[in-house]
Design a protein around this motif. Structure first.
Motif, PDB file in Angstrom:
ATOM      1  N   LEU A 446      21.606  47.897  16.829  1.00 15.18           N
ATOM      2  CA  LEU A 446      20.988  47.425  15.934  1.00 15.18           C
ATOM      3  C   LEU A 446      19.609  46.470  16.278  1.00 15.18           C
ATOM      4  CD1 LEU A 446      24.416  45.374  14.764  1.00 15.18           C
ATOM      5  CD2 LEU A 446      23.303  47.398  13.431  1.00 15.18           C
ATOM      6  N   PRO A 447      18.823  46.365  15.220  1.00 16.17           N
ATOM      7  CA  PRO A 447      17.647  45.838  15.328  1.00 16.17           C
ATOM      8  C   PRO A 447      17.800  44.143  15.847  1.00 16.17           C
ATOM      9  CG  PRO A 447      17.964  45.850  12.984  1.00 16.17           C
ATOM     10  CD  PRO A 447      19.204  46.568  13.350  1.00 16.17           C
ATOM     11  N   VAL A 448      16.888  43.911  16.711  1.00 16.97           N
ATOM     12  CA  VAL A 448      16.938  42.527  17.343  1.00 16.97           C
ATOM     13  C   VAL A 448      16.464  41.567  16.418  1.00 16.97           C
ATOM     14  CG1 VAL A 448      16.490  40.995  19.234  1.00 16.97           C
ATOM     15  CG2 VAL A 448      16.911  43.338  19.593  1.00 16.97           C
ATOM     16  N   THR A 449      16.865  40.256  16.445  1.00 18.07           N
ATOM     17  CA  THR A 449      16.474  39.437  15.353  1.00 18.07           C
ATOM     18  C   THR A 449      15.649  38.155  16.322  1.00 18.07           C
ATOM     19  OG1 THR A 449      18.067  39.456  13.796  1.00 18.07           O
ATOM     20  CG2 THR A 449      16.948  37.361  13.962  1.00 18.07           C
ATOM     21  N   TYR A 450      14.456  37.968  16.205  1.00 23.11           N
ATOM     22  CA  TYR A 450      13.457  36.963  16.751  1.00 23.11           C
ATOM     23  C   TYR A 450      13.345  35.621  15.872  1.00 23.11           C
ATOM     24  CZ  TYR A 450      12.572  41.232  19.637  1.00 23.11           C
ATOM     25  OH  TYR A 450      12.743  42.409  20.152  1.00 23.11           O
ATOM     26  N   THR A 473       7.489  29.920  21.946  1.00 20.46           N
ATOM     27  CA  THR A 473       8.584  30.220  22.630  1.00 20.46           C
ATOM     28  C   THR A 473       9.364  31.087  21.476  1.00 20.46           C
ATOM     29  OG1 THR A 473       9.026  28.183  23.857  1.00 20.46           O
ATOM     30  CG2 THR A 473      10.818  29.556  23.531  1.00 20.46           C
ATOM     31  N   VAL A 474       9.629  32.448  22.267  1.00 20.25           N
ATOM     32  CA  VAL A 474      10.385  33.355  21.378  1.00 20.25           C
ATOM     33  C   VAL A 474      11.735  33.412  21.642  1.00 20.25           C
ATOM     34  CG1 VAL A 474      10.300  35.874  20.433  1.00 20.25           C
ATOM     35  CG2 VAL A 474       8.196  34.391  20.949  1.00 20.25           C
ATOM     36  N   ILE A 475      12.788  33.561  20.481  1.00 15.57           N
ATOM     37  CA  ILE A 475      14.104  33.670  20.722  1.00 15.57           C
ATOM     38  C   ILE A 475      14.538  35.261  20.317  1.00 15.57           C
ATOM     39  CG2 ILE A 475      16.292  32.671  20.183  1.00 15.57           C
ATOM     40  CD1 ILE A 475      15.067  29.870  19.726  1.00 15.57           C
ATOM     41  N   ALA A 476      15.414  35.899  21.311  1.00 15.54           N
ATOM     42  CA  ALA A 476      15.912  37.037  20.673  1.00 15.54           C
ATOM     43  C   ALA A 476      17.316  36.991  20.762  1.00 15.54           C
ATOM     44  CB  ALA A 476      15.381  38.098  21.941  1.00 15.54           C
ATOM     45  N   TYR A 477      17.934  37.287  19.772  1.00 17.74           N
ATOM     46  CA  TYR A 477      19.480  37.379  19.491  1.00 17.74           C
ATOM     47  C   TYR A 477      19.767  38.453  18.276  1.00 17.74           C
ATOM     48  CZ  TYR A 477      18.847  34.420  15.396  1.00 17.74           C
ATOM     49  OH  TYR A 477      18.472  34.021  14.154  1.00 17.74           O
ATOM     50  N   ILE A 490      18.501  34.902  24.151  1.00 14.64           N
ATOM     51  CA  ILE A 490      17.335  34.895  25.194  1.00 14.64           C
ATOM     52  C   ILE A 490      16.124  34.448  24.912  1.00 14.64           C
ATOM     53  CG2 ILE A 490      16.081  36.542  26.746  1.00 14.64           C
ATOM     54  CD1 ILE A 490      18.678  38.465  26.295  1.00 14.64           C
ATOM     55  N   MET A 491      15.524  33.575  25.488  1.00 11.80           N
ATOM     56  CA  MET A 491      14.142  32.929  25.346  1.00 11.80           C
ATOM     57  C   MET A 491      13.140  33.214  26.027  1.00 11.80           C
ATOM     58  SD  MET A 491      15.424  29.313  23.938  1.00 11.80           S
ATOM     59  CE  MET A 491      16.106  28.746  25.441  1.00 11.80           C
ATOM     60  N   GLN A 492      12.164  33.361  25.594  1.00  9.34           N
ATOM     61  CA  GLN A 492      11.138  33.642  26.836  1.00  9.34           C
ATOM     62  C   GLN A 492       9.776  32.878  26.039  1.00  9.34           C
ATOM     63  OE1 GLN A 492       9.725  37.141  28.940  1.00  9.34           O
ATOM     64  NE2 GLN A 492      11.916  38.173  27.988  1.00  9.34           N
ATOM     65  N   THR A 493       8.945  32.224  26.933  1.00  8.48           N
ATOM     66  CA  THR A 493       7.751  31.178  26.607  1.00  8.48           C
ATOM     67  C   THR A 493       6.315  32.193  26.946  1.00  8.48           C
ATOM     68  OG1 THR A 493       9.053  29.169  26.617  1.00  8.48           O
ATOM     69  CG2 THR A 493       6.433  29.156  26.577  1.00  8.48           C
ATOM     70  N   PHE A 494       5.601  32.249  25.888  1.00 15.00           N
ATOM     71  CA  PHE A 494       4.356  32.807  26.200  1.00 15.00           C
ATOM     72  C   PHE A 494       2.936  32.013  25.840  1.00 15.00           C
ATOM     73  CE2 PHE A 494       7.388  35.916  24.625  1.00 15.00           C
ATOM     74  CZ  PHE A 494       7.256  36.943  25.594  1.00 15.00           C
ATOM     75  N   THR A 495       1.972  32.189  26.674  1.00 15.08           N
ATOM     76  CA  THR A 495       0.821  31.408  26.597  1.00 15.08           C
ATOM     77  C   THR A 495      -0.141  32.643  25.924  1.00 15.08           C
ATOM     78  OG1 THR A 495       1.013  29.791  28.308  1.00 15.08           O
ATOM     79  CG2 THR A 495      -1.085  30.302  27.402  1.00 15.08           C
ATOM     80  N   ILE A 496      -0.830  32.293  24.738  1.00 13.37           N
ATOM     81  CA  ILE A 496      -1.577  33.245  24.181  1.00 13.37           C
ATOM     82  C   ILE A 496      -2.841  32.888  24.462  1.00 13.37           C
ATOM     83  CG2 ILE A 496      -2.132  34.572  22.328  1.00 13.37           C
ATOM     84  CD1 ILE A 496       0.870  34.098  21.152  1.00 13.37           C
TER      85      ILE A 496
END
Length: 544
Positions: A446-450, A473-477, A490-496
């Motif tokens: 199934l497609p992931v929800t962010y 911070t992006v959450i994937a579930y 699952i969370m990951q934090t990004f600096t853009i």
């Protein structure tokens, strides 16, 4: 010679000799030559051509002719046992002589029983004479000028047997009644007779009657009609012995009792699994016999019905009777035997979404009914969405003659499947418009929800593209759906960072939002601001 004859006579009076001439047996030459039979005879007595003659040796035919007078005799001993009745004999003799027959009990005191003048030479005459019951010796004597010839001598024994009843017809009776009896007088003389029956239903109280050497006796015997066997019986009681016989005709009728059969039992229909026993009874108390019209459907064992398959049969109750009772009336009942529904049940363990119906574990309960279960109107490779279902099972019995097919409702619960999310760690520093990262994946496909904390990027077709500088911070579930459970988060934090063209050279170029999100730190006693991968001094000049 006369002296010798006298001596023989004297000896005969003192010596008891055994009886020799058998009763009712003709006198033969062997008897004539037997000293125990002919115990005395004069010199001129001789045997010739089937007769013995009295006189000289000159003979014409069976007649001895003498020229002078003579006086000759021959004494014959009779049996010691028995009673003399009559003497029979034939004789020939001249007219000038006499022929006599005498009798004695003890060879003395002779009495004449027959005497006659001689007849012509060519004639033979048969005569007889009655004897005393005590006679034991017979003497033949001839006197005159011409001798005689005696032949065909026979002495009969006195015997008699008769009954005072010639026919007996007892009245009718029932089986097992006391025997009917009748007394009968048997008249007998000098005889021992056996008593027998030609029919075992009749008998006598004795097996024999009579006794030797007794005259004019009477014996009372009892006849029995047993009533042990039904029917009309006829026969004879036979009293016989020593050439005498008396018969009594016997007849009678013995009847059986009647009996009635009653079967008060309702037997219209039953199931193949029913156990039936019968309760008919006969007034005689005898066992009732039951019959089935078709033993392939059901047969009778004793008073119970052994059912083999469904069908319709005719049951018959009867009592055939026995030696004492007539057959009873029969009773019939029609019985419809229907197939039984098997007492079976089944339940299914839960499935998880993605499993086929063939993987369902069934718990079957069919007791003593062998057979098989199968899913009805659905293929076993079917995959159901998660949820609750009522499906149908078909039970096929091994013996379809006894049991019906049966359809069972079975509840089936399908659980949601577990799904997992995978998102490998990405580079935490991104540049606006120039870098993209791969997204997370789900085991379910199934497609992931962010979800993310600031709108600094876009996610499309599984690819994250930074759009604005800053930290996010992006959450994937996946929240789950009707078939799958939710995943972990699952969370990951990004600096853009801004692109090279857009990077600010002084802090004054930062937007208020960027300034708020910038990190401040002190180094070597000076204040610095870090943002987007760049460091600014307190005056806002880009240091690095």
């Amino acid at each position: 010679m006369k002296k010798i004859f006298s001596l023989l006579v004297a000896l005969a009076t003192t010596i008891t000799l055994s009886a020799q001439l058998a009763w009712d047996t003709e006198f033969k030459q062997a008897d004539f030559n037997n000293a125990k039979t002919v115990i005395s005879k004069s010199d001129n007595v001789s045997w010739n051509n089937g007769a013995f003659g009295m006189g000289a040796s000159l003979q014409i035919g069976k007649i001895v002719v003498l020229g002078s007078a003579y006086n000759d005799e021959c004494v014959i001993a009779l049996p010691e046992e028995g009673i003399a009745e009559k003497i029979y004999f034939s004789w020939q003799g001249a007219s000038s002589g006499t022929i006599s027959v005498l009798q004695s009990q003890d060879h003395n005191n002779w009495s004449t029983v027959f005497t006659t003048e001689g007849n012509t030479i060519s004639l033979t005459k048969a005569d007889s004479a009655s004897l005393a019951s005590t006679t034991r010796y017979i003497k033949f004597a001839a006197t005159g000028r011409t001798a005689a010839a005696i032949s065909k001598i026979r002495v009969s024994e006195l015997k008699s047997l008769s009954v005072g009843l010639e026919e007996w017809e007892p009245a009718s009776a029932m089986v097992d009644d006391a025997p009917a009896t009748k007394n009968v007088t048997v008249n007998w003389t000098n005889i021992v007779a056996s008593v027998t029956s030609t029919n075992p239903q009749f008998s006598a109280s004795v097996e024999s009657v009579g006794q030797k050497n007794l005259i004019d006796q009477k014996t009372t015997i009892t006849l029995y009609y047993s009533h042990e066997e039904a029917g009309t019986h006829e026969g004879e009681i036979i009293i016989s012995g020593e050439g005498r016989e008396a018969r009594i005709k016997v007849a009678g009728t013995t009847k059986k009792y009647d009996q009635t059969l009653t079967w008060n039992q309702t037997l219209d229909e039953c199931l193949t699994t029913d156990e039936l026993s019968f309760n008919a009874y006969a007034t005689s108390g005898l066992d009732v016999v039951y019959l089935s019209s078709d033993t392939t459907i059901a047969k009778v064992e004793g008073n119970a019905l052994q059912i083999r398959r469904s069908g319709t049969i005719q049951l018959t109750a009867t009592q055939p009777g026995n030696y004492k009772y007539n057959a009873a009336n029969s009773e019939e009942k029609a019985l419809v035997i229907r197939k039984a529904d098997p007492n079976v049940s089944a339940s299914a363990e839960d499935l998880t979404y993605g499993q086929r119906l063939s993987e369902a574990v069934l718990h079957e309960s069919n007791g003593q009914v062998p057979g098989e279960f199968s899913w009805l109107d659905i293929t076993t490779d079917t995959i159901f969405d998660a949820g609750d279902y009522i499906l149908s099972l078909l039970f096929t019995p091994a013996d379809t003659g006894i049991y019906n097919f049966r359809t069972l409702p079975v509840a089936l619960h399908v659980n949601k499947a577990v799904q997992t999310i995978v998102w490998e760690d990405q580079d935490s520093v991104l540049t606006v418009g120039t870098q993209a990262i791969s997204t997370a994946t789900l085991s379910s496909g199934l497609p992931v929800t962010y979800a993310y904390t600031a709108c600094l990027l876009s996610i499309e077709d599984g690819v994250i593209t930074p759009e604005n500088e800053g930290e996010v911070t992006v959450i994937a579930y996946h929240p789950g759906n009707h078939n799958y459970l939710p995943t972990t988060v699952i969370m990951q934090t990004f600096t853009i960072l801004p692109s090279q063209e857009q990077q600010p050279t002084s802090i004054g170029q930062l937007s208020p939002e960027q300034i708020r999100s910038a990190q401040k730190f002190v180094h070597a006693g000076k204040v610095y601001v870090s943002f987007g991968g760049h460091v600014y001094d307190a005056k806002g000049v880009l240091v690095q």
